[in-house]
Design an enzyme around this catalytic site. Structure first.
Site, mmCIF file in Angstrom:
data_model
loop_
_atom_site.group_PDB
_atom_site.id
_atom_site.type_symbol
_atom_site.label_atom_id
_atom_site.label_comp_id
_atom_site.label_asym_id
_atom_site.label_seq_id
_atom_site.Cartn_x
_atom_site.Cartn_y
_atom_site.Cartn_z
ATOM 1 N N LYS A 1 -2.715 3.624 2.227
ATOM 2 C CA LYS A 1 -2.535 4.928 1.566
ATOM 3 C C LYS A 1 -3.875 5.295 0.941
ATOM 4 C CE LYS A 1 -2.932 3.574 -2.811
ATOM 5 N NZ LYS A 1 -4.158 4.006 -3.548
ATOM 6 N N ALA B 1 -8.801 -2.798 -2.577
ATOM 7 C CA ALA B 1 -9.794 -1.766 -2.224
ATOM 8 C C ALA B 1 -9.323 -0.373 -2.635
ATOM 9 C CB ALA B 1 -10.050 -1.811 -0.718
ATOM 10 N N GLY B 2 -8.084 -0.294 -3.135
ATOM 11 C CA GLY B 2 -7.544 1.029 -3.492
ATOM 12 C C GLY B 2 -6.782 1.641 -2.328
ATOM 13 N N GLY C 1 -3.055 -2.032 0.277
ATOM 14 C CA GLY C 1 -2.729 -3.016 1.313
ATOM 15 C C GLY C 1 -1.593 -3.953 0.962
ATOM 16 N N GLY C 2 -1.758 -4.691 -0.122
ATOM 17 C CA GLY C 2 -0.726 -5.660 -0.493
ATOM 18 C C GLY C 2 0.582 -4.964 -0.832
ATOM 19 N N SER D 1 1.704 -2.181 0.387
ATOM 20 C CA SER D 1 2.337 -1.709 1.620
ATOM 21 C C SER D 1 3.012 -2.868 2.365
ATOM 22 C CB SER D 1 1.280 -1.063 2.529
ATOM 23 O OG SER D 1 1.889 -0.415 3.623
ATOM 24 N N ASP E 1 2.312 1.053 -6.746
ATOM 25 C CA ASP E 1 2.173 1.755 -5.463
ATOM 26 C C ASP E 1 3.276 1.409 -4.486
ATOM 27 O OD1 ASP E 1 -1.485 1.498 -5.200
ATOM 28 O OD2 ASP E 1 -0.138 2.440 -6.645
HETATM 29 C C1 LIG Z 1 -4.893 2.799 -9.262
HETATM 30 C C2 LIG Z 1 -3.587 2.794 -8.539
HETATM 31 C C3 LIG Z 1 -3.375 4.190 -7.962
HETATM 32 O O1 LIG Z 1 -2.323 4.259 -7.134
HETATM 33 O O2 LIG Z 1 -3.514 1.767 -7.572
HETATM 34 P P1 LIG Z 1 -4.487 1.425 -6.365
HETATM 35 O O3 LIG Z 1 -4.229 2.473 -5.355
HETATM 36 O O4 LIG Z 1 -5.912 1.410 -6.816
HETATM 37 O O5 LIG Z 1 -4.025 0.076 -5.963
HETATM 38 C C4 LIG Z 1 -2.419 2.416 -9.486
HETATM 39 O O6 LIG Z 1 -2.442 3.204 -10.631
HETATM 40 C C5 LIG Z 1 -2.520 0.928 -9.850
HETATM 41 O O7 LIG Z 1 -1.358 0.612 -10.534
HETATM 42 P P2 LIG Z 1 -0.878 -0.911 -10.571
HETATM 43 O O8 LIG Z 1 -0.703 -1.434 -9.189
HETATM 44 O O9 LIG Z 1 0.269 -0.986 -11.515
HETATM 45 O O10 LIG Z 1 -2.112 -1.605 -11.257
HETATM 46 P P3 LIG Z 1 -2.392 -3.164 -11.230
HETATM 47 O O11 LIG Z 1 -3.233 -3.500 -10.051
HETATM 48 O O12 LIG Z 1 -1.090 -3.906 -11.416
HETATM 49 O O13 LIG Z 1 -3.293 -3.300 -12.573
HETATM 50 C C6 LIG Z 1 -2.599 -3.378 -13.761
HETATM 51 C C7 LIG Z 1 -3.486 -2.917 -14.909
HETATM 52 O O14 LIG Z 1 -4.131 -1.679 -14.622
HETATM 53 C C8 LIG Z 1 -4.005 -0.791 -15.750
HETATM 54 N N1 LIG Z 1 -3.213 0.392 -15.387
HETATM 55 C C9 LIG Z 1 -2.526 0.435 -14.188
HETATM 56 C C10 LIG Z 1 -1.842 1.590 -13.849
HETATM 57 C C11 LIG Z 1 -1.845 2.664 -14.750
HETATM 58 N N2 LIG Z 1 -1.193 3.801 -14.466
HETATM 59 N N3 LIG Z 1 -2.522 2.585 -15.932
HETATM 60 C C12 LIG Z 1 -3.221 1.472 -16.259
HETATM 61 O O15 LIG Z 1 -3.848 1.410 -17.333
HETATM 62 C C13 LIG Z 1 -3.285 -1.588 -16.837
HETATM 63 O O16 LIG Z 1 -4.286 -2.207 -17.638
HETATM 64 C C14 LIG Z 1 -2.565 -2.645 -16.071
HETATM 65 O O17 LIG Z 1 -2.422 -3.857 -16.809
HETATM 66 N N1 LIG Z 2 -0.402 -9.256 1.152
HETATM 67 C C1 LIG Z 2 -1.440 -9.014 0.331
HETATM 68 N N2 LIG Z 2 -2.485 -8.271 0.757
HETATM 69 C C2 LIG Z 2 -3.525 -7.991 -0.095
HETATM 70 N N3 LIG Z 2 -3.614 -8.409 -1.371
HETATM 71 C C3 LIG Z 2 -2.580 -9.167 -1.825
HETATM 72 C C4 LIG Z 2 -1.455 -9.497 -1.005
HETATM 73 N N4 LIG Z 2 -0.590 -10.240 -1.751
HETATM 74 C C5 LIG Z 2 -1.147 -10.361 -2.965
HETATM 75 N N5 LIG Z 2 -2.347 -9.744 -3.034
HETATM 76 C C6 LIG Z 2 -3.179 -9.609 -4.257
HETATM 77 O O1 LIG Z 2 -2.946 -8.254 -4.730
HETATM 78 C C7 LIG Z 2 -4.159 -7.622 -5.105
HETATM 79 C C8 LIG Z 2 -4.118 -6.140 -4.806
HETATM 80 O O2 LIG Z 2 -3.745 -5.972 -3.459
HETATM 81 P P1 LIG Z 2 -3.893 -4.552 -2.724
HETATM 82 O O3 LIG Z 2 -2.544 -3.878 -2.730
HETATM 83 O O4 LIG Z 2 -4.584 -4.797 -1.444
HETATM 84 O O5 LIG Z 2 -4.827 -3.715 -3.713
HETATM 85 P P2 LIG Z 2 -5.075 -2.137 -3.624
HETATM 86 O O6 LIG Z 2 -3.761 -1.481 -3.934
HETATM 87 O O7 LIG Z 2 -6.113 -1.888 -4.642
HETATM 88 O O8 LIG Z 2 -5.546 -1.864 -2.236
HETATM 89 C C9 LIG Z 2 -5.253 -8.355 -4.349
HETATM 90 O O9 LIG Z 2 -6.359 -8.520 -5.241
HETATM 91 C C10 LIG Z 2 -4.669 -9.737 -4.005
HETATM 92 O O10 LIG Z 2 -5.166 -10.713 -4.925
#
Ligand SMILES: C[C@@](CO)(OP(=O)(O)O)[C@H](O)COP(=O)(O)OP(=O)(O)OC[C@H]1O[C@@H](n2ccc(N)nc2=O)[C@H](O)[C@@H]1O
Ligand SMILES: Nc1ncnc2c1ncn2[C@@H]1O[C@H](COP(=O)(O)OP(=O)(O)O)[C@@H](O)[C@H]1O
Length: 265
Positions: free
Chosen positions: A8, A89-90, A93-94, A96, A125
């Protein structure tokens, strides 16, 4: 049973402010991309078997345990995961991968289980990936509204560095807060022109890793539109006017990192 776990991107991510619980209030538009991991499930008599990275901490393993417990099902499952997407990477992946497991297990072992709360407990996500397509999200990312959007060719790029989500959010300052996105205007500009979106997490990410600004310049230089960091980064995406243009841009980006062309929506 096998399923694509699509990536995504966030067609805009506005951080509106900080909540009392320390999380940030978001307004974002999730859009799935036709590039992703592949998840395979095979029924086994009992238990969850997964031999990949992170073992029992992998989101696919955790999703399977959650579903089987909630469904109260004695059967088990063997999980195979073929990663295509860069981690943290944002690109979701994990997240999904976890949603793909929940959706396949519901087919394999049908039960009256609401997948949404299970998904939310795995990450902000994950619920989006139960729907797929394009959806507006508010809150922490859990309040979803499906949207109709044109399919648009897109380029994904990830050249590192790894930017942990908590670290990026920790870097958010009050001056990074902005107003909500104009979702209708964004959808109207997807097919051509510059969608009026932004990612409030770019400022913090660029303060942490200034070299990321060069990525954005390079992708714009290739003629891509709407170039933006996805989620908490450090991947970027850009829109193209044809799949061929997207493929050519991905080829030009490959010497700098992981690059793919695909369809958005
Ligand atoms: C930034 C987004 C955009 O979709 O994800 P990615 O696409 O990069 O993965 C989301 O907000 C990723 O949310 P989420 O998946 O809960 O974040 P996590 O990796 O668990 O990181 C958790 C930490 O990020 C901060 N956090 C997360 C979401 C949010 N709305 N506010 C925050 O301040 C908090 O400090 C929390 O403890
Ligand atoms: N199946 C998986 N694929 C990728 N990362 C995973 C998975 N299971 C656990 N993780 C952990 O979850 C974290 C975030 O995963 P990912 O969803 O790929 O991040 P993002 O939403 O930023 O792309 C990674 O740093 C990794 O340590």
């Amino acid at each position: 049973m096998e399923r694509l776990a699509p990536a995504k991107v966030n067609l805009g991510l506005s951080v509106l402010g900080r909540r009392p619980d320390g999380y940030h209030e978001l307004h974002t538009v999730f859009a799935q991309v036709s590039v992703g991991d592949r998840v395979r499930l095979e029924p086994i008599p009992e238990g969850v078997e997964f031999k990949g990275k992170y073992g029992k901490r992998n989101l696919v393993y955790r999703a399977a345990v959650l579903y089987l417990e909630a469904a109260g099902w004695p059967g088990g499952v063997r999980i195979e995961l073929e990663k295509e997407l860069p981690e943290a990477a944002g690109l979701g992946g994990g997240s999904s991968d976890a949603a793909a497991v929940l959706l396949m297990l519901q087919e394999l072992y049908p039960a009256e289980v609401d997948l949404f709360p299970l998904a939310l407990s795995l990450g902000a996500d994950v619920p989006f990936f139960l729907l797929g397509g394009v959806a507006e999200a508010r809150g922490v990312g859990e309040a979803l509204r499906p949207l109709k959007a044109p399919r648009v060719p897109v380029v994904l790029f990830y050249g590192g560095p790894r930017l942990p989500t908590p670290r990026v959010y920790a870097e958010v300052k009050p001056h990074d807060y902005r107003e909500p996105l104009d979702v209708e205007a964004i959808l109207a500009a997807l097919a051509e022109g510059e969608p009026p979106y932004w990612n409030s997490l770019e400022g913090p990410a660029f303060r942490l890793r200034p070299e990321l600004q060069e990525v954005k310049r390079r992708m714009r230089g290739l003629g891509l539109r709407g170039v933006l960091m996805s989620g908490s980064g450090s991947s970027f995406f850009g829109l193209a006017s044809s799949l061929e243009e997207a493929q050519e841009a991905a080829r030009a980006l490959r010497p700098f990192g992981w690059a793919r062309a695909g369809w958005l929506g």
